[in-house]
Write a protein that holds these residues in place. Structure first.
Motif, PDB file in Angstrom:
ATOM      1  N   UNK A 141       2.622   6.457 -16.303  1.00 20.96           N
ATOM      2  CA  UNK A 141       1.566   5.801 -15.550  1.00 20.96           C
ATOM      3  C   UNK A 141       1.718   6.268 -14.094  1.00 20.96           C
ATOM      4  N   UNK A 142       1.077   5.573 -13.186  1.00 22.71           N
ATOM      5  CA  UNK A 142       1.050   6.102 -11.805  1.00 22.71           C
ATOM      6  C   UNK A 142       1.920   5.258 -10.870  1.00 22.71           C
ATOM      7  N   UNK A 143       2.376   5.916  -9.789  1.00 24.47           N
ATOM      8  CA  UNK A 143       3.254   5.263  -8.809  1.00 24.47           C
ATOM      9  C   UNK A 143       2.554   5.020  -7.483  1.00 24.47           C
ATOM     10  N   UNK A 144       1.337   5.541  -7.322  1.00 24.88           N
ATOM     11  CA  UNK A 144       0.599   5.242  -6.097  1.00 24.88           C
ATOM     12  C   UNK A 144      -0.171   3.934  -6.283  1.00 24.88           C
ATOM     13  N   UNK A 145      -0.647   3.371  -5.182  1.00 25.80           N
ATOM     14  CA  UNK A 145      -1.333   2.077  -5.292  1.00 25.80           C
ATOM     15  C   UNK A 145      -2.653   2.120  -4.524  1.00 25.80           C
ATOM     16  N   UNK A 146      -3.480   1.115  -4.751  1.00 30.89           N
ATOM     17  CA  UNK A 146      -4.648   0.919  -3.884  1.00 30.89           C
ATOM     18  C   UNK A 146      -4.151   0.240  -2.603  1.00 30.89           C
ATOM     19  N   UNK A 147      -5.050  -0.075  -1.700  1.00 32.59           N
ATOM     20  CA  UNK A 147      -4.651  -0.774  -0.481  1.00 32.59           C
ATOM     21  C   UNK A 147      -4.493  -2.269  -0.782  1.00 32.59           C
ATOM     22  N   UNK A 193       0.875  -1.173   0.000  1.00 25.93           N
ATOM     23  CA  UNK A 193       0.000   0.000   0.000  1.00 25.93           C
ATOM     24  C   UNK A 193       0.910   1.220   0.000  1.00 25.93           C
ATOM     25  N   UNK A 194       0.811   2.050  -1.032  1.00 26.54           N
ATOM     26  CA  UNK A 194       1.657   3.267  -1.094  1.00 26.54           C
ATOM     27  C   UNK A 194       0.791   4.412  -1.583  1.00 26.54           C
ATOM     28  N   UNK A 195       0.450   5.307  -0.674  1.00 25.76           N
ATOM     29  CA  UNK A 195      -0.490   6.378  -1.014  1.00 25.76           C
ATOM     30  C   UNK A 195       0.249   7.692  -1.254  1.00 25.76           C
ATOM     31  N   UNK A 196      -0.455   8.630  -1.786  1.00 29.37           N
ATOM     32  CA  UNK A 196       0.080   9.929  -2.187  1.00 29.37           C
ATOM     33  C   UNK A 196       0.673  10.665  -0.992  1.00 29.37           C
ATOM     34  N   UNK A 197       1.848  11.249  -1.202  1.00 26.94           N
ATOM     35  CA  UNK A 197       2.540  12.099  -0.211  1.00 26.94           C
ATOM     36  C   UNK A 197       2.896  11.339   1.064  1.00 26.94           C
ATOM     37  N   UNK A 198       3.129  10.063   0.923  1.00 32.02           N
ATOM     38  CA  UNK A 198       3.530   9.260   2.080  1.00 32.02           C
ATOM     39  C   UNK A 198       5.057   9.114   2.118  1.00 32.02           C
ATOM     40  N   UNK A 199       5.565   8.677   3.247  1.00 31.74           N
ATOM     41  CA  UNK A 199       7.016   8.419   3.351  1.00 31.74           C
ATOM     42  C   UNK A 199       7.416   7.330   2.361  1.00 31.74           C
ATOM     43  N   UNK A 218      -4.733 -14.444 -14.928  1.00 33.50           N
ATOM     44  CA  UNK A 218      -6.151 -14.585 -14.538  1.00 33.50           C
ATOM     45  C   UNK A 218      -6.874 -13.247 -14.486  1.00 33.50           C
ATOM     46  N   UNK A 219      -6.266 -12.205 -15.057  1.00 34.96           N
ATOM     47  CA  UNK A 219      -6.919 -10.888 -15.073  1.00 34.96           C
ATOM     48  C   UNK A 219      -6.997 -10.242 -13.700  1.00 34.96           C
ATOM     49  N   UNK A 220      -6.257 -10.803 -12.736  1.00 31.93           N
ATOM     50  CA  UNK A 220      -6.364 -10.327 -11.357  1.00 31.93           C
ATOM     51  C   UNK A 220      -5.613  -9.007 -11.184  1.00 31.93           C
ATOM     52  N   UNK A 221      -6.230  -8.044 -10.507  1.00 32.87           N
ATOM     53  CA  UNK A 221      -5.565  -6.778 -10.178  1.00 32.87           C
ATOM     54  C   UNK A 221      -6.241  -6.176  -8.949  1.00 32.87           C
ATOM     55  N   UNK A 222      -5.583  -5.110  -8.401  1.00 33.43           N
ATOM     56  CA  UNK A 222      -6.055  -4.557  -7.120  1.00 33.43           C
ATOM     57  C   UNK A 222      -6.123  -5.674  -6.087  1.00 33.43           C
ATOM     58  N   UNK A 262      -0.710  10.498  -7.852  1.00 30.01           N
ATOM     59  CA  UNK A 262      -1.988  10.128  -7.213  1.00 30.01           C
ATOM     60  C   UNK A 262      -3.032   9.837  -8.280  1.00 30.01           C
ATOM     61  N   UNK A 263      -3.047   8.613  -8.757  1.00 28.24           N
ATOM     62  CA  UNK A 263      -4.082   8.210  -9.741  1.00 28.24           C
ATOM     63  C   UNK A 263      -5.217   7.495  -9.010  1.00 28.24           C
ATOM     64  N   UNK A 264      -4.868   6.662  -8.059  1.00 28.12           N
ATOM     65  CA  UNK A 264      -5.893   5.849  -7.384  1.00 28.12           C
ATOM     66  C   UNK A 264      -6.767   6.683  -6.439  1.00 28.12           C
ATOM     67  N   UNK A 265      -6.207   7.746  -5.881  1.00 35.26           N
ATOM     68  CA  UNK A 265      -6.999   8.618  -5.002  1.00 35.26           C
ATOM     69  C   UNK A 265      -7.337   7.991  -3.663  1.00 35.26           C
ATOM     70  N   UNK A 266      -6.532   7.024  -3.223  1.00 38.01           N
ATOM     71  CA  UNK A 266      -6.861   6.296  -1.980  1.00 38.01           C
ATOM     72  C   UNK A 266      -6.842   7.217  -0.763  1.00 38.01           C
TER      73      UNK A 266
END
Ligand code: HGY
Ligand code: MN
Ligand code: MN
Length: 421
Positions: free
Chosen positions: A88-94, A36-42, A386-390, A133-137
């Motif tokens: 592309x984006x460098x942030x992730x979902x949880x 899990x890596x969110x926007x503006x985090x360490x 298997x098309x798996x993501x998130x 910040x693409x995911x907006x988590x």
């Protein structure tokens, strides 16, 4: 495999390096044992350090732009030329997978590495952007990084707060960014010839049909809402069932109504990904419930009709139950079409790799939805298992990473813009 030799030796690419770098980025996570890596985090600061270093190694100028994107530039045959923008984006979902977003940044850097190693300069510059910040988590936003680059950043987003009540503006300052300078990240249509993104499909089609890569035709439109149902908290032991204003029972009926509406027609999808019950004690009738809606479709009219019907149905459920529904629209993006001329050039690059061209829509959202404000967009999809993501089980085969990066390199080296009208 019958492949035409590329002007730039594909041997300068390295799928192993791509896979290793995805693993290296995945180690920067707030989630022990997961990603899990969110926007503006360490964790994002640490990941940015890796990406900027790789950009420099590939011969680019590299910096953090005013919104916190990693921005690399590889000049063309002469300085200051308009650019082909990749990214592309460098942030992730949880609890995410390690290829959603990251793969597009890493492969683009690898292509520039090959250009630089072969001493090649093109009639245009290349910019590689790792959107922050693409995911907006963290703030419930989306596309903050790409909106800033497209010059469409909405100032009101600065008031968005995270789960700790920290405002976006404050978090930016804590990260060393000045919210007042976000405009400096903006590009213009004159300086960006096109935006192209390599991304995992996050769906099952390419694998089911045996394709390593595919050309994206359009990105489905999406609407997101934040709902709050206001009932009345009460004693679980004393309030008769007929006298309750149970916010969770109402929300539960709403969730099932959302599922039923989305299931009623093909290609429409709707998800309640977040649900919070307050006060959250076993012996208290829930007085408040907050939950989300994410609804998508390949046609805007289809999505807009479904959203209107869902809102009406939720209101009817709440009225009948004597509870109050509060609704806030968080996100509303129409279908983003990938430009025919870019689709054609991505398709030609796939054919040069000796592969059939499979065109398909994207059910997932991408930064191209924001970037289309200043440039035509295109996307190259890569098969994922298997098309798996998130999901931490998200995986790709190394040979597919190799194929996709070679296709991206051919697309870049053959890239031309249509005569401007
Ligand atoms: O939600 C999406 O489609 C993307 O992963 N942001
Ligand atoms: Mn995603
Ligand atoms: Mn993504």
């Amino acid at each position: 495999m019958n492949t035409v030799s590329s002007k730039i030796p594909a041997s300068l690419l390295s799928a192993r390096r791509v896979m290793d770098r995805a693993d290296a980025l995945a180690r920067h996570s707030e989630l022990p044992g997961g990603l899990t890596r969110v926007y503006l985090s360490a964790e994002q600061r640490a990941a940015n350090g890796l990406v900027l270093g790789w950009m420099l190694e590939a011969g680019m100028d590299a910096k953090l732009d005013a919104i916190g994107n990693c921005a690399g530039r590889y000049e063309g045959a002469k300085p200051g030329l308009p650019c082909l923008m990749l990214g592309s984006h460098l942030d992730t979902v949880r609890d995410a997978g390690r290829y959603d977003g990251m793969l597009g940044v890493i492969t683009a850097i690898d292509c520039v590495h090959a250009l630089n190693a072969s001493g090649k300069r093109l009639p245009f510059a290349i910019e590689v952007i790792g959107f922050a910040d693409e995911e907006g988590v963290r703030f419930g936003t989306t596309f903050l990084g790409s909106r800033a680059v497209a010059g469409t950043f909405k100032q009101e987003a600065l008031d968005a707060v995270d789960e700790d009540g920290m405002k976006l503006a404050e978090a930016m300052r804590g990260f060393g960014l000045d919210p007042a300078r976000i405009g400096e990240a903006a590009h213009s249509r004159e300086t960006v010839l096109a935006y192209a993104e390599l991304h995992i499909e996050q769906g099952p089609v390419l694998e089911a049909e045996g394709h390593a890569v595919g050309v994206v035709t359009a990105i489905n439109g999406a609407t997101r809402y934040a709902f709050e149902i206001e009932g009345f908290a009460g004693h679980a032991g004393t309030v008769p069932m007929g006298l309750r204003k149970d916010a969770l029972a109402a929300a539960s009926e709403c969730v099932l109504a959302i599922e039923a509406r989305a299931s009623s027609e093909p290609e429409l999808v709707a998800t309640v990904g977040k649900l919070e019950t307050l006060p959250g004690a076993m012996n208290v009738i829930p007085g408040r419930v907050r939950f989300s809606l994410d609804l998508r479709a390949p046609r805007d009219a289809q999505r807009e009709t479904a959203v209107a019907e869902v809102l009406a149905k939720l209101q009817a459920v709440c009225t009948r139950r004597g509870v109050t529904l509060h609704a806030k629209k968080m996100h509303d993006e129409p279908v983003a079409r990938c430009a025919d001329w870019i689709q054609a050039q991505i398709g030609a690059a796939i054919q040069e790799e000796g592969r059939p061209v499979r065109r398909l829509p994207s059910g997932a959202g991408h930064d191209g939805m924001a970037m289309q404000a200043i440039a035509d967009i295109g996307m190259l999809f890569v098969r994922c298992k298997s098309g798996v993501s998130h999901n931490p089980a998200e995986a790709i085969a190394e040979e597919d990473a190799e194929t996709a990066t070679r296709v991206l390199l051919r697309f870049i080296e053959n890239f031309t813009t249509p005569a401007r009208p």
